[in-house]
Design an enzyme around this catalytic site. Structure first.
Site, PDB file in Angstrom:
ATOM      1  N   HIS A 213      34.420  42.036  95.473  1.00 20.61           N
ATOM      2  CA  HIS A 213      33.592  42.258  94.287  1.00 20.61           C
ATOM      3  C   HIS A 213      34.510  42.536  93.098  1.00 20.61           C
ATOM      4  O   HIS A 213      35.497  43.248  93.237  1.00 20.61           O
ATOM      5  CB  HIS A 213      32.677  43.475  94.497  1.00 20.61           C
ATOM      6  CG  HIS A 213      32.205  44.089  93.209  1.00 20.61           C
ATOM      7  ND1 HIS A 213      32.661  45.314  92.743  1.00 20.61           N
ATOM      8  CD2 HIS A 213      31.326  43.640  92.276  1.00 20.61           C
ATOM      9  CE1 HIS A 213      32.081  45.588  91.582  1.00 20.61           C
ATOM     10  NE2 HIS A 213      31.265  44.606  91.284  1.00 20.61           N
ATOM     11  N   GLY A 368      14.037  42.783  79.764  1.00 21.68           N
ATOM     12  CA  GLY A 368      14.318  41.348  79.800  1.00 21.68           C
ATOM     13  C   GLY A 368      15.435  40.972  80.743  1.00 21.68           C
ATOM     14  O   GLY A 368      15.972  39.870  80.679  1.00 21.68           O
TER      15      GLY A 368
END
Lengths: 410, 410
Positions: A213, A368
C-alpha cells in the site's frame, strides 16, 4: 460520470519542460501494450509522450527523465489540459506539479503491474489476460480522479491505483480534525481546500507476495480569502503486509526506504518508520496490519520544493522493489493452508481499513465521495474465523510475533 | 478465561418459580443431544432443567412454560449462581430477570439451529456434525459473557449467539454519546453502569436463506450514588438480510413482528419498522443492509414490566420463524452466481458492521472488550468486487430495489 480519454495535450509536456528545463521531446506516439481491445481499457490506447523529468528528480541532482511517458487518462485539472493557459515563464504552482507527479506514479506503477500480469498468465489468447480498467470521474463539488483497477487476475487478485484531485469547502468536522492535529486554522467558517493524491493497494494471489500500500498527498487550505494566505502540507507513506514472513524481503524493503530518506534528512527514516508502526495498529487485536514502512503527515518544513523532492524519491523506490518481489515469487508454490491464512489476514486488513483508517473515514465523509475508489483497498476475498489460532512455532506465529512487536529491520 | 460449566443451580429454578408463581419442576435431567464429545462442546452436556416461564409470557396472559430448559453455561452474575443468596419473597431485580431471559433465548435458539445442522448434514459419523462451541468468559473490569459459535457447518457458515452481562464505570465518551441521544445524565464524572444483552447473527450457506440478526439489551446507569437513583432502558430489534428476494418470506416475517408488537402497542410496529430501515443504512452506498424488521432503543415507558413483556414477545417470534425458513430452504438449489452474489452482499454486511454499527463501536471501545465475541457477526467469507453491477430486471436488481427503497410489507 466515467470518461475515457484518448488524448494527451502537448501543453503538459511543454509546461514540464519549461518548469524544469528538460529537453522537450514532443509527441512521441507509442503503444507499450500489445493489445487494443475494449474502449474501457484505456491502458492499450496509444498516448502522446511526455517528458516529466521532475518525477525522477532525486536530491543528488542526478536528474533523469522518461521520454515516453503516458498517463492513464487526461489530468483532472482543466488548467493542465487547456491550450489557452499560458504557463510560459511562470513557475508551475505546487498543486499542478503534484497532480502531474501523481499521474506519473500511477502510470508507471500500473504499467509495471500489467507487465507482470501478462508475463505470468499462461494464455494463448492474449485478449483474455486481465487488463487495468481505467475510470476517470468527476466530482460534482469540484475536482475528480482517475481510478485504475485490475481485478481477478493471475498474479493480482485486486490491484488498485487511484489518483484524486478534489477541491471545494472543507466541512467544519474536517477542520476540527485538523485543528486537533495541531493545525492553526480558523474554526468559525468552512475553508476552501484542495487535496491531490495518489494511492494504491495491491492484493496479489500468491501468499508469498505481500500486499503493498502507498499513498502520497498534498493539501492546501486557504485561511484568508482576501490576502490569499494559505497553509499547505505533504503526507504519505508506503507499507507492506506479508502473509508469510520473509526477513530478507522485509530488510530489503526497509533498507531501500531508509536510503531514500537519508538522502534528505537522516531523522526521517526512524521517525517515519515509528509513525508507520503506530498508525497501522489494529487496536482491538493489539497487532499491526503489516510489517511497516514509512508514514508521515503534516510535513511543511523546510520548504515545498525540498519536501516534494523527498516525496518523489520515496515514491520512486516502490515500483522497482515491488516488481522484483513479484517477479521472484509469482510462481513460487504455496499450500491450501497458506491461502486460508492469507484470507484470514485479509480480514484483519479490512478491519483496519474500515474501523481505523483516517483516509477511508475522511474519504467516505467527504461530500460527493466516490466510494468505489475509496473501497478499492478492500481485497477481493476475506475470511473471518471465530477464535482462529496458530500453532506455536509455526510460520504463522512468527509473522504474528513481528506484527505484535515491531522490529528494527535496518 | 474460558470456563466450561457443567452444572446448573437449582436456585435459579426456584427464583423463577417464586417470581412468576409457576410450578417448579425441579431437577429434570435431560440430554436433548445425541452426542457427548469434547469438553468444549458444552451443548452435549446434560443439565438440570429449569422452569423459566417468563420467557414465554405473552401479553394476553396465556402463560406457558418449558419444563426442560438448559442454559448453554452457568449465568454470569454470581448472585444467580450462589446458594447463599436468599431471594425468597423478594422481587427479582430486572437486571437478573433480563440476564435469565438472555440465557433462555440463547439456549432455545442454539438448540434449534443445532437441530437443523444435524438434520441436514449427511454424515454417517455423527461426531463429524458441526457443534456449537461454548465459551464462557469473564471481563476483568466486571461481568462477562457466554459466546456460542457454530462455524463452517452444512447449513450454517457461521452462527453466533452471544450473551453478555457487563458492569463497571461508563467512560465519559460513552456518557457523551448517551447525552447526545437525549439521556439526562451528569457529565462531570464516570457513572456506574450495567448492560445485559443477547445478540445473534446467523450466516447460512444457502443464499435462499437470509442472514438473520437480533439483539435485546437492558441498560442501567446509576446517576446518584448516595440515593441509588438510576436510569434504565431497553433496546433491541431483529432484522433479516436476504440474498434472493422472496416476498412471501419477508411478508411473513413482518406480519409476525407486527402481531407481536400490536399486542403491546399498535404504534410500536410502524415506529420500530421505520427506525430499523433508518438504522441499517449503508450511507456511502445509499442502500439498507437488509429488508428491515424492528429496531428500538432507549425505551423506558410505560414501565419496566410491560416493556420486558414486549421484548420477550418479540424475541419469542424469532426462533420459530427462522427455523421454518431454514427447514424449507436448506436443500433448495442455487447457482454459482447466487453464491457469488451472496458473498458480495456479505461484503456490504461487513461494511455496515465495521463502519456504522453503534453496537460494534461501543463494544470495541469498551475497555476489556472481547473482540472475538463482538466480531462474531462477520461472515466466514466476503467479497469485494470493484464496480460490481447487476443486470436490469434481474433478481439481484429486484433485491437492490427494495434495499434502496424500503417497502411496507404488511
Amino acid at each position: 460520470m466515467i470518461i475515457n480519454i484518448v488524448r494527451q495535450r502537448r501543453i503538459i509536456s511543454l509546461i514540464c519542460s519549461l518548469q524544469y528545463g528538460y529537453k522537450q521531446l514532443g509527441s512521441v506516439i507509442r503503444s507499450s501494450n500489445r493489445r487494443s481491445t475494449t474502449s474501457n481499457r484505456f491502458w492499450s490506447t496509444p498516448l502522446l509522450g511526455l517528458s516529466l523529468g521532475f518525477w525522477n528528480a532525486s536530491s543528488n541532482n542526478d536528474y533523469r527523465y522518461n521520454d515516453d511517458y503516458h498517463f492513464m487518462a487526461e489530468p483532472i485539472s482543466e488548467e493542465l489540459n487547456s491550450d489557452s493557459t499560458d504557463w510560459k515563464g511562470k513557475k508551475l504552482p505546487m498543486k499542478y506539479q503534484f497532480e502531474l507527479f501523481c499521474m506519473q506514479v500511477q502510470s508507471e506503477f500500473c504499467r509495471q503491474l500489467q507487465s507482470m500480469e501478462e508475463k505470468y498468465t499462461d494464455e494463448i489468447d492474449d485478449s483474455r489476460v486481465k487488463q487495468f480498467q481505467v475510470d476517470r470521474w468527476k466530482r460534482a463539488e469540484g475536482g475528480g480522479g482517475i481510478t485504475c483497477i485490475l481485478q481477478d487476475g493471475t498474479v493480482f487478485e485486486k490491484a488498485g491505483v487511484n489518483i484524486s484531485v478534489v477541491h471545494g469547502m472543507l466541512p467544519p468536522p474536517a477542520i476540527e480534525q485538523m485543528r486537533s492535529r495541531g493545525k492553526s486554522l480558523p474554526s468559525d467558517r468552512p475553508l476552501p481546500f484542495l487535496a491531490a493524491g495518489v494511492s494504491s493497494v495491491i492484493h496479489p494471489r500468491n501468499p508469498n507476495i505481500p500486499t503493498i500500500h502507498f499513498n502520497f498527498r498534498y493539501f492546501e487550505v486557504k485561511t484568508n480569502d482576501e490576502t490569499g494566505e494559505s497553509q499547505w502540507w505533504f503526507g504519505g507513506g508506503v507499507d507492506v503486509t506479508p502473509y508469510i514472513l520473509n526477513e530478507n524481503m522485509i530488510k530489503d524493503f526497509h533498507r531501500k526506504l531508509k536510503s531514500a530518506c537519508d538522502r534528505h534528512d537522516t531523522n526521517y527514516y526512524p521517525r517515519f518508520k515509528k509513525w508507520c508502526d503506530d498508525y497501522f495498529f489494529v487496536k482491538h487485536r493489539q497487532e499491526r496490519r503489516g510489517i511497516g514502512g514509512l508514514f508521515f503527515d503534516d510535513l511543511d518544513q523546510p520548504n515545498q520544493s525540498k519536501l516534494f523532492r523527498f516525496v518523489t524519491d520515496v515514491a520512486h523506490t516502490i515500483s522497482p522493489y515491488y516488481t522484483s518481489v513479484v517477479d521472484r515469487e509469482a510462481r513460487s508454490p504455496y499450500s491450501y493452508a497458506d491461502r486460508e491464512w492469507q484470507l484470514i489476514r485479509r480480514g484483519r486488513y479490512v478491519e483496519f481499513n474500515l474501523i481505523y483508517d483516517r483516509g477511508t473515514k475522511f474519504g467516505l465523509m467527504t461530500p460527493g465521495a466516490r466510494y468505489e475508489s475509496i473501497l478499492m483497498s478492500l481485497p477481493l476475498t476475506a475470511r473471518w474465523e471465530y477464535q482462529h489460532s496458530v500453532p506455536e512455532g509455526s510460520k504463522e506465529s512468527q509473522l504474528l510475533e513481528v506484527l505484535r512487536n515491531p522490529k528494527e529491520w535496518v
